[in-house]
Design a protein around this motif. Structure first.
Motif, mmCIF file in Angstrom:
data_model
loop_
_atom_site.group_PDB
_atom_site.id
_atom_site.type_symbol
_atom_site.label_atom_id
_atom_site.label_comp_id
_atom_site.label_asym_id
_atom_site.label_seq_id
_atom_site.Cartn_x
_atom_site.Cartn_y
_atom_site.Cartn_z
ATOM 1 N N GLU A 1 0.826 -1.208 0.000
ATOM 2 C CA GLU A 1 0.000 0.000 0.000
ATOM 3 C C GLU A 1 0.866 1.266 0.000
ATOM 4 O OE1 GLU A 1 -2.542 -0.677 3.353
ATOM 5 O OE2 GLU A 1 -4.129 -1.547 2.102
ATOM 6 N N GLU A 2 2.015 1.199 0.660
ATOM 7 C CA GLU A 2 2.955 2.324 0.625
ATOM 8 C C GLU A 2 3.489 2.535 -0.789
ATOM 9 O OE1 GLU A 2 5.961 1.444 3.465
ATOM 10 O OE2 GLU A 2 4.666 1.794 5.218
ATOM 11 N N LEU A 3 3.794 1.428 -1.477
ATOM 12 C CA LEU A 3 4.271 1.506 -2.857
ATOM 13 C C LEU A 3 3.190 2.049 -3.788
ATOM 14 C CD1 LEU A 3 6.228 -1.872 -3.114
ATOM 15 C CD2 LEU A 3 7.203 0.433 -2.999
ATOM 16 N N MET A 4 1.935 1.687 -3.484
ATOM 17 C CA MET A 4 0.816 2.169 -4.304
ATOM 18 C C MET A 4 0.694 3.691 -4.193
ATOM 19 S SD MET A 4 -3.231 1.169 -4.107
ATOM 20 C CE MET A 4 -3.441 2.127 -2.593
ATOM 21 N N LEU A 5 0.858 4.212 -2.980
ATOM 22 C CA LEU A 5 0.780 5.653 -2.772
ATOM 23 C C LEU A 5 1.897 6.390 -3.512
ATOM 24 C CD1 LEU A 5 -0.099 5.771 1.038
ATOM 25 C CD2 LEU A 5 -1.625 6.237 -0.884
ATOM 26 N N LYS A 6 3.025 5.702 -3.726
ATOM 27 C CA LYS A 6 4.149 6.294 -4.457
ATOM 28 C C LYS A 6 4.023 6.082 -5.963
ATOM 29 C CE LYS A 6 7.367 5.632 -0.582
ATOM 30 N NZ LYS A 6 8.586 4.927 -0.113
ATOM 31 N N GLY A 7 2.950 5.376 -6.380
ATOM 32 C CA GLY A 7 2.730 5.152 -7.801
ATOM 33 C C GLY A 7 3.555 4.031 -8.401
ATOM 34 N N LYS A 8 4.146 3.178 -7.554
ATOM 35 C CA LYS A 8 5.011 2.102 -8.046
ATOM 36 C C LYS A 8 4.252 0.797 -8.284
ATOM 37 C CE LYS A 8 9.222 3.948 -5.944
ATOM 38 N NZ LYS A 8 10.366 3.687 -5.040
ATOM 39 N N ILE A 9 3.017 0.739 -7.817
ATOM 40 C CA ILE A 9 2.177 -0.441 -8.034
ATOM 41 C C ILE A 9 0.728 0.016 -8.018
ATOM 42 C CG2 ILE A 9 2.001 -1.013 -5.564
ATOM 43 C CD1 ILE A 9 2.126 -3.971 -6.373
ATOM 44 N N THR A 10 -0.118 -0.657 -8.770
ATOM 45 C CA THR A 10 -1.525 -0.266 -8.849
ATOM 46 C C THR A 10 -2.365 -1.061 -7.862
ATOM 47 O OG1 THR A 10 -2.075 -1.910 -10.555
ATOM 48 C CG2 THR A 10 -1.252 0.240 -11.304
ATOM 49 N N ARG A 11 -3.546 -0.542 -7.561
ATOM 50 C CA ARG A 11 -4.470 -1.258 -6.675
ATOM 51 C C ARG A 11 -4.852 -2.605 -7.279
ATOM 52 N NH1 ARG A 11 -7.546 -0.373 -2.414
ATOM 53 N NH2 ARG A 11 -6.864 1.787 -2.259
ATOM 54 N N GLU A 12 -5.025 -2.634 -8.616
ATOM 55 C CA GLU A 12 -5.400 -3.877 -9.294
ATOM 56 C C GLU A 12 -4.334 -4.957 -9.104
ATOM 57 O OE1 GLU A 12 -5.604 -0.868 -10.634
ATOM 58 O OE2 GLU A 12 -7.806 -0.712 -10.596
ATOM 59 N N GLU A 13 -3.054 -4.545 -9.134
ATOM 60 C CA GLU A 13 -1.961 -5.506 -8.944
ATOM 61 C C GLU A 13 -1.960 -6.049 -7.518
ATOM 62 O OE1 GLU A 13 1.534 -4.022 -12.008
ATOM 63 O OE2 GLU A 13 1.103 -2.787 -10.234
ATOM 64 N N ILE A 14 -2.271 -5.184 -6.554
ATOM 65 C CA ILE A 14 -2.348 -5.633 -5.158
ATOM 66 C C ILE A 14 -3.487 -6.629 -4.988
ATOM 67 C CG2 ILE A 14 -2.806 -4.915 -2.784
ATOM 68 C CD1 ILE A 14 -1.425 -2.281 -3.375
ATOM 69 N N VAL A 15 -4.638 -6.313 -5.583
ATOM 70 C CA VAL A 15 -5.804 -7.207 -5.507
ATOM 71 C C VAL A 15 -5.462 -8.568 -6.107
ATOM 72 C CG1 VAL A 15 -8.137 -7.607 -6.359
ATOM 73 C CG2 VAL A 15 -7.508 -5.350 -5.490
ATOM 74 N N GLU A 16 -4.728 -8.559 -7.220
ATOM 75 C CA GLU A 16 -4.357 -9.810 -7.878
ATOM 76 C C GLU A 16 -3.437 -10.638 -6.990
ATOM 77 O OE1 GLU A 16 -4.917 -12.580 -10.624
ATOM 78 O OE2 GLU A 16 -5.876 -10.599 -10.629
ATOM 79 N N LEU A 17 -2.485 -9.994 -6.328
ATOM 80 C CA LEU A 17 -1.589 -10.696 -5.400
ATOM 81 C C LEU A 17 -2.377 -11.276 -4.229
ATOM 82 C CD1 LEU A 17 1.429 -8.194 -5.274
ATOM 83 C CD2 LEU A 17 1.469 -10.510 -6.213
ATOM 84 N N TYR A 18 -3.323 -10.492 -3.737
ATOM 85 C CA TYR A 18 -4.158 -10.949 -2.621
ATOM 86 C C TYR A 18 -4.964 -12.187 -3.032
ATOM 87 C CZ TYR A 18 -7.242 -10.625 1.459
ATOM 88 O OH TYR A 18 -7.923 -10.897 2.612
ATOM 89 N N LYS A 19 -5.553 -12.138 -4.224
ATOM 90 C CA LYS A 19 -6.362 -13.262 -4.714
ATOM 91 C C LYS A 19 -5.531 -14.536 -4.833
ATOM 92 C CE LYS A 19 -9.848 -10.709 -7.367
ATOM 93 N NZ LYS A 19 -10.333 -10.418 -8.750
ATOM 94 N N LYS A 20 -4.331 -14.393 -5.383
ATOM 95 C CA LYS A 20 -3.463 -15.569 -5.571
ATOM 96 C C LYS A 20 -3.095 -16.193 -4.230
ATOM 97 C CE LYS A 20 -1.415 -14.246 -10.011
ATOM 98 N NZ LYS A 20 -0.171 -13.824 -10.715
ATOM 99 N N GLU A 21 -2.774 -15.332 -3.261
ATOM 100 C CA GLU A 21 -2.419 -15.849 -1.933
ATOM 101 C C GLU A 21 -3.635 -16.467 -1.251
ATOM 102 O OE1 GLU A 21 0.077 -16.822 1.233
ATOM 103 O OE2 GLU A 21 0.451 -16.273 -0.858
ATOM 104 N N ALA A 22 -4.807 -15.877 -1.470
ATOM 105 C CA ALA A 22 -6.045 -16.429 -0.908
ATOM 106 C C ALA A 22 -6.319 -17.828 -1.461
ATOM 107 C CB ALA A 22 -7.219 -15.505 -1.224
ATOM 108 N N GLU A 23 -6.055 -18.008 -2.734
ATOM 109 C CA GLU A 23 -6.230 -19.335 -3.340
ATOM 110 C C GLU A 23 -5.179 -20.315 -2.819
ATOM 111 O OE1 GLU A 23 -6.293 -19.027 -7.553
ATOM 112 O OE2 GLU A 23 -8.059 -17.727 -7.606
#
Length: 380
Positions: free
Chosen positions: A124-146
């Protein structure tokens, strides 16, 4: 000791080290699974978790709308909302069956594990700096959830426990019969229509000149709030309903609540349509092409509708009052039509002189300028 023997010993040591690492990981995995089953948080921890989530979402909405969340008045309003939310949730959980309580606790535990595994705070800190998007975080979360079985757990719970599946407002954010996912695809200015599949049945809709059904214009930005009575769309009703199941606020021209458009209080023989608006761009005398309206055009349409809040519904027996050209009063479809007409887009397919009199939800649905994004039936 010759070189070959030394290499063989090094090889054996390496194999032993790798096997030990694998066994350690497997042991940790087993311990983790054991924690998931046996170490559920208590009710107070569960309440604190969901309340914090709610507070974060409120602040996100306010920030996107340019509101200073550090001002004393805003802080006070947020605190009142959070206290009220926690009290309501506590009442629900106190009276809830054990299976639902355990489900809510399990969601908290799984989320903590996933957040830790993917280092969500850092992301989330990286997202605020523009280095990663919210969609990419959601995708990482989904993969770990699976990977850890969270997705499978949710599916199994919904399949075997009807209480959990039906309690969608407590376990919000999880797939359910209410159509929050479809509504999240809408932008301010998109059009919503309710049409009945049974002749003469219009229990969920409002009467419109020349037709039956209901129409509204989506106004919620980002669709971050999932409360039953969240104000998400602007419309008009002949007689504003009252009571806890009201699909509309007290004004004739005012907000529709989420529970209406999510399908909660719409009958099974009625269909909800979500539509975006496009426009015809001329290219020469006899040719052209369709182009989706811009976000700014759609937002302007939504803002126009919001500015009409509080205006009256026209007298049904007055021909002058019910004409769609009248801007002193509005019925549901005339509000939607006028909001887009102000953007120089006509959502009425009828020919003159009929198009001077009225516009119905069915007219807007049938017009070439509206394109369907989704549709679903009510669940009431």
């Amino acid at each position: 000791m010759n070189r070959r023997k030394i290499l063989f010993i090094i090889f054996l040591i390496t194999i032993i080290f790798l096997l030990n690492s694998c066994l350690t990981k497997e042991t940790k995995k087993t311990e983790s699974e054991k924690i998931n089953i046996e170490s559920l948080p208590n009710i107070e921890e569960t309440l604190d978790y969901w309340t914090l989530k709610r507070e974060i979402e409120i602040k996100k909405v306010l920030v996107t709308r340019g509101i200073d969340i550090e001002s004393e008045n805003v802080k006070k309003a947020i605190n009142e909302e959070i206290v009220n939310y926690k009290n309501q949730l506590k009442k629900k959980l106190d009276s809830a069956p054990e299976s639902l309580k355990n489900y809510m606790k399990s969601v908290v535990l799984y989320d903590r594990i996933i957040s830790k595994n993917i280092n969500l705070k850092k992301l989330e800190e990286l997202m605020l700096k523009g280095k990663i998007t919210r969609e990419e975080i959601v995708e990482l979360y989904k993969k770990e959830a699976e990977r850890i079985g969270f997705t499978k757990y949710i599916s199994e719970m919904f399949e075997k426990d009807k209480i959990i599946a039906d309690n969608v407002y407590v376990s919000k954010g999880v797939s359910s019969s209410l159509r929050h996912k479809e509504l999240s695809t809408l932008r301010p200015g998109d059009v919503l229509i309710i049409k009945s599949t049974s002749s003469g049945d219009n229990s969920s809709g409002s009467s419109s000149g020349g037709g039956m059904g209901h129409a509204a214009i989506w106004t919620e930005l980002g669709d971050l709030k999932l409360e039953r009575l969240a104000k998400v769309a602007m419309a008009a009703w002949y007689k504003p309903p009252s009571g806890s199941d009201a699909p509309h606020e007290k004004y004739e021209v005012g907000y529709d609540y989420r529970q209406l458009w999510s399908g909660k209080i719409v009958k099974k023989n009625e269909v909800i349509y979500g539509m975006y608006v496009r426009k015809w761009v001329k290219k020469g005398w006899f040719s052209g092409y369709w182009k989706k309206t811009s976000d700014s055009e759609a937002l302007n349409a939504a803002n126009y509708a919001k500015k009409q809040r509080g205006k009256k519904y026209p007298d049904p027996v007055s021909l002058v009052a019910t004409t769609k050209l009248n801007t002193n009063t509005f019925y549901c479809s005339s509000l939607v039509w006028r909001s887009w007409k102000e953007q120089e887009i006509d959502l009425d397919p009828k020919w003159w002189p009929l198009n001077q009199l009225y516009v119905s939800p069915d007219d807007i649905y049938s017009d070439d300028n509206t394109v369907m994004k989704f549709s679903y039936t009510g669940i009431n």
